[in-house]
Each structure stands twice: as C-alpha cells, then as structure tokens.
Enzyme design. Sequence first.
Site, PDB file in Angstrom:
ATOM      1  N   GLU A 165       0.799  -1.227   0.000  1.00 48.64           N
ATOM      2  CA  GLU A 165       0.000   0.000   0.000  1.00 48.64           C
ATOM      3  C   GLU A 165       0.834   1.282   0.000  1.00 48.64           C
ATOM      4  O   GLU A 165       0.838   2.044   0.974  1.00 48.64           O
ATOM      5  CB  GLU A 165      -0.950   0.020   1.206  1.00 48.64           C
ATOM      6  CG  GLU A 165      -1.936  -1.126   1.215  1.00 48.64           C
ATOM      7  CD  GLU A 165      -2.967  -0.997   2.330  1.00 48.64           C
ATOM      8  OE1 GLU A 165      -2.818  -0.120   3.183  1.00 48.64           O
ATOM      9  OE2 GLU A 165      -3.927  -1.783   2.340  1.00 48.64           O
ATOM     10  N   GLU A 349      -5.601  -8.607   1.165  1.00 49.19           N
ATOM     11  CA  GLU A 349      -6.247  -8.243   2.439  1.00 49.19           C
ATOM     12  C   GLU A 349      -7.712  -7.953   2.182  1.00 49.19           C
ATOM     13  O   GLU A 349      -8.052  -7.302   1.194  1.00 49.19           O
ATOM     14  CB  GLU A 349      -5.639  -6.975   3.068  1.00 49.19           C
ATOM     15  CG  GLU A 349      -4.253  -7.132   3.618  1.00 49.19           C
ATOM     16  CD  GLU A 349      -3.691  -5.829   4.196  1.00 49.19           C
ATOM     17  OE1 GLU A 349      -4.472  -4.957   4.642  1.00 49.19           O
ATOM     18  OE2 GLU A 349      -2.457  -5.697   4.188  1.00 49.19           O
TER      19      GLU A 349
HETATM   20  C1  BGC Z   1      -3.033  -2.366   6.049  1.00 45.50           C
HETATM   21  C2  BGC Z   1      -3.076  -3.100   7.360  1.00 45.50           C
HETATM   22  C3  BGC Z   1      -4.143  -2.490   8.234  1.00 45.50           C
HETATM   23  C4  BGC Z   1      -5.474  -2.668   7.543  1.00 45.50           C
HETATM   24  C5  BGC Z   1      -6.655  -2.113   8.301  1.00 45.50           C
HETATM   25  C6  BGC Z   1      -4.361  -1.985   5.500  1.00 45.50           C
HETATM   26  O1  BGC Z   1      -4.340  -0.637   5.131  1.00 45.50           O
HETATM   27  O2  BGC Z   1      -2.225  -3.020   5.116  1.00 45.50           O
HETATM   28  O3  BGC Z   1      -1.816  -3.067   7.950  1.00 45.50           O
HETATM   29  O4  BGC Z   1      -4.162  -3.016   9.529  1.00 45.50           O
HETATM   30  O5  BGC Z   1      -5.463  -2.063   6.292  1.00 45.50           O
HETATM   31  O6  BGC Z   1      -6.567  -0.745   8.441  1.00 45.50           O
END
Ligand code: BGC
Length: 449
Positions: A165, A349
């Site tokens: 990111e 994610e």
């Molecule tokens: C990140 C994580 C973070 C998650 C929730 C992403 O932006 O890669 O490290 O905990 O989102 O905010």
Amino acid sequence: MSLRFPDGFLWGCATAAYQIEGAPDADGKGPSIWDRYAHTPGMMVNNDTGDVACDHYHRFRDDIALMKRLGMQAYRFSLSWARILPNGTGDVNPAGLAFYSDLIDELLANEIEPIATLFHWDLPAALDDRGGWLNRDSADWFADYARVVFQAFDGRVKKWATINEPWVVSDGGYLNGTIAPGHRNRYEAPLASHNLMRAHGAAVKVYREIGRNEIGLVVNIEPKYPASPSNADVAAARRAAAYMNEQYLDPALLGTYPVELREVFNGAWPTHDPADFDLIRQPVDFIGINYYTRAVVRHADDAFLQAAVVHQSQSTYTEMNWEVFAQGLTDTLLWVRQRYGDIPIYITENGAAFYDPPAAHDGRVRDPLRADYLQKHLAAVHDAIQQGVNIKGYMVWSFMDNLEWSLGYGKRFGIVHVNFDTLERTPKDSALYYAHVIASHGEILSKPL
Ligand code: BGC
C-alpha cells in the site's frame, strides 16, 4: 447457485510485522520508524505501542499450529527490514534472518504457503535519518535489502510482494501525518510515492536477476462512486480515484501517472525523469489487492481533491467508520482487469474491525458481523471469478487481533481474538466459519450464516 471456487484457489490469512511481532530490540534488531513514532507522546491512541503486540516473535509456532487447525493454505506476513539490516543498509543481522527462516520452515512443515511482503511500513529508523522515502537513494537501499532476502529465502518462499500500500505510506506518512513518519507536507507526498514506486521497480529488477518464482505489488483500492451524475461530482470521483487507486498501478503497469494528479498537487507536483518510468514499470507476476470499503464522493470546494465522502445512511459501517459494501470488491476486480489487462490477482487483504463481545461462558467469541462481512465479500470475489477475472487467492485481514497502527489495539480485525493482557488466542466464530468455507471450497457461502 453454487459458490464453489476453482481448484487451486489459495485460501489464507494475512498480518504485518510491526502489528504482531513485538520484540522490538530482540537479537540485534534495529529501531524502525514505528518504534520511534509509537514512543512519541501523543501519536498513538491510548499510548499503545508495538513493543509486545501479539508477541508473535516468541509464539509463532503456536500461531502456525492454529492456522493449520483452521485449514489455512497460505499465510501472508511481512519482514521487518530493521531485523535483517539493523541500520537499513550494510551489515546483515544473522539472527534477524534466522527468525524468518524458522518461521518459513515452520509454515512449510505445516503445508502452509509463505507469502512474504518486503515492506509493510516499518522503515528502519536509520534510513529515515537519511531522508527516508524522500531520498532518491531509497530505491537502492530497498533493492539491496531485497537482494539479501531473496538470496536467503527464494525457493522456500514462492510468492513475494514488494511494497504494501504505497498510497497509505505517502498519504498517511507524508501528507496527513496519521502514521509514521508523521509528516504533513504536500510537496513531500508525491516525492515519497515516486520513490516508493522506484523502490518497487528496483526490487523486481533484482528479483528477475536472482529469483525464480513470483513477485508483485500490493495496493489498496477503494472504488470511488460519484454521489450524483453531475459533472462536478463525476469529476470529484475521478480525482479521488486517480489519487488513491491509479497513482500506483498506473506507473507500475502503464508507465505513467494519471493526468489528474498534476491538477490535484498543482505546484507541488514534481517533474519526473522519464527514465524513472522504465525502472518503475517492471513486468510483475501478480497484483495484490487490499479491499475494505468504497467511497461515494461529491464535489467540495474546500477539501483536498475538492472531493468529500458522502455518508450512506442505509449502510452498515465498521468500527473504522468504513462502509460495508461488498459489490465494490467485484467492481474493483473488474476495473483492474479492464484498465490493466488480464493480470493474475490475489486478494491480499480483506476484512473488518467490529466490536467483539468478550468470550462467553462456553468460550466462544460471537462476531456475526465479521462472519457476514466475509460471506458477502467472498461471494463478491466469486462473482468476479464468474465474470472471468483471474483471481488466484484470498487472504483475510487479519489472522488475529493486532496493533491497528496509530489507532492501537482497540480496533480488532482478527478472526482470532487476542486477549492483550494474557496474549491468549481464541478463534472467533468468524474463524470457524472461514475454516468451513475453506474446507468446502466456498460451497458453504451459499447457505445462510
Ligand atoms: C493495512 C493493514 C491495516 C489494515 C486495516 C491496510 O491498510 O495493510 O496493515 O491493519 O489495512 O486498516
């Protein structure tokens, strides 16, 4: 309709080093900007720090055993650069490499595929002292670090991500000061972005020289929908999408920046050496997409980007105040294919922070909203696969509750509950649900929760 996923689809979970490891100075590790930032008064909610976090550094074998019990096929984690190179460049710390070597071996022994991210925001503090991502040398520092890691682990690790990111690093770290290193400077943000992308390209180049498997970039995509069909709102949504979603994928895959950015940054937009784009635009094997929410956007004269987010009163919002909008994930995946071509995609994610009640007498942590979020978003991924998008796997964020950066331990994203007093782990109902999803290749998703 059956929601069975294709054979070979990879099911897993994700974490990041500073959010879970603890042990900030164990075995020769150098400080990172997060160690510094978290110890600067006023930066962290509740004065939380990552000093202990989930103590994963000492408990990784138990954590992997739990992943195994839940049926995880892959685990995406990040490497702490400062564990491996305490000063960011120069001497390698063998104990730092040994920790990740043991972690990788333990995963392989449990038939869980390691997916390693080189950089998930914890820049060595020594490099910040030299300007961090504002220094053009950062691309070389990163390439040298990547070389050390590839030499040590490629082969055992078959999937690599360079940077997690870049948008958050630039926007949060250099423009708005909401994460380390905490700068607020409109001139710095595009410079940091550009050097992050040069670093990405430089690491991929090294990988093509010495690596044999797959490497890609991980970006967060938040689709922007205009609040109305008016020209002003449509233009606002365009600017917001260019800034957040295209600023990184465009240079990496198309070799340019979206034109809107010049207008957004105005005099703060730097002149770029055209040769930089040859470095940035390296062929990658996949793109990692992190998806959490969407934004409905209207024109707003006084706001950055002249765009403001419109609250959706009919929607559910998470503890992060993020709208739950699963269709946005399908839309995102279709958009990536349409704009960038048929490149393999991993969802690296996806997940949600909700308030979790304490464990009940029967030991269960009931988190129906999180299970519902997973069901809807996995169905959305399936929908995109049905429409022909080449999606190879899904990593839930996160394996366990952890340090949500500046927001501390109060925002719980885990499918496994962590008691931060005792560090005890308890799989939540969403973890048990996800285990069923994996075991049934997604079939169970079509049944009511
Ligand atoms: C990140 C994580 C973070 C998650 C929730 C992403 O932006 O890669 O490290 O905990 O989102 O905010």
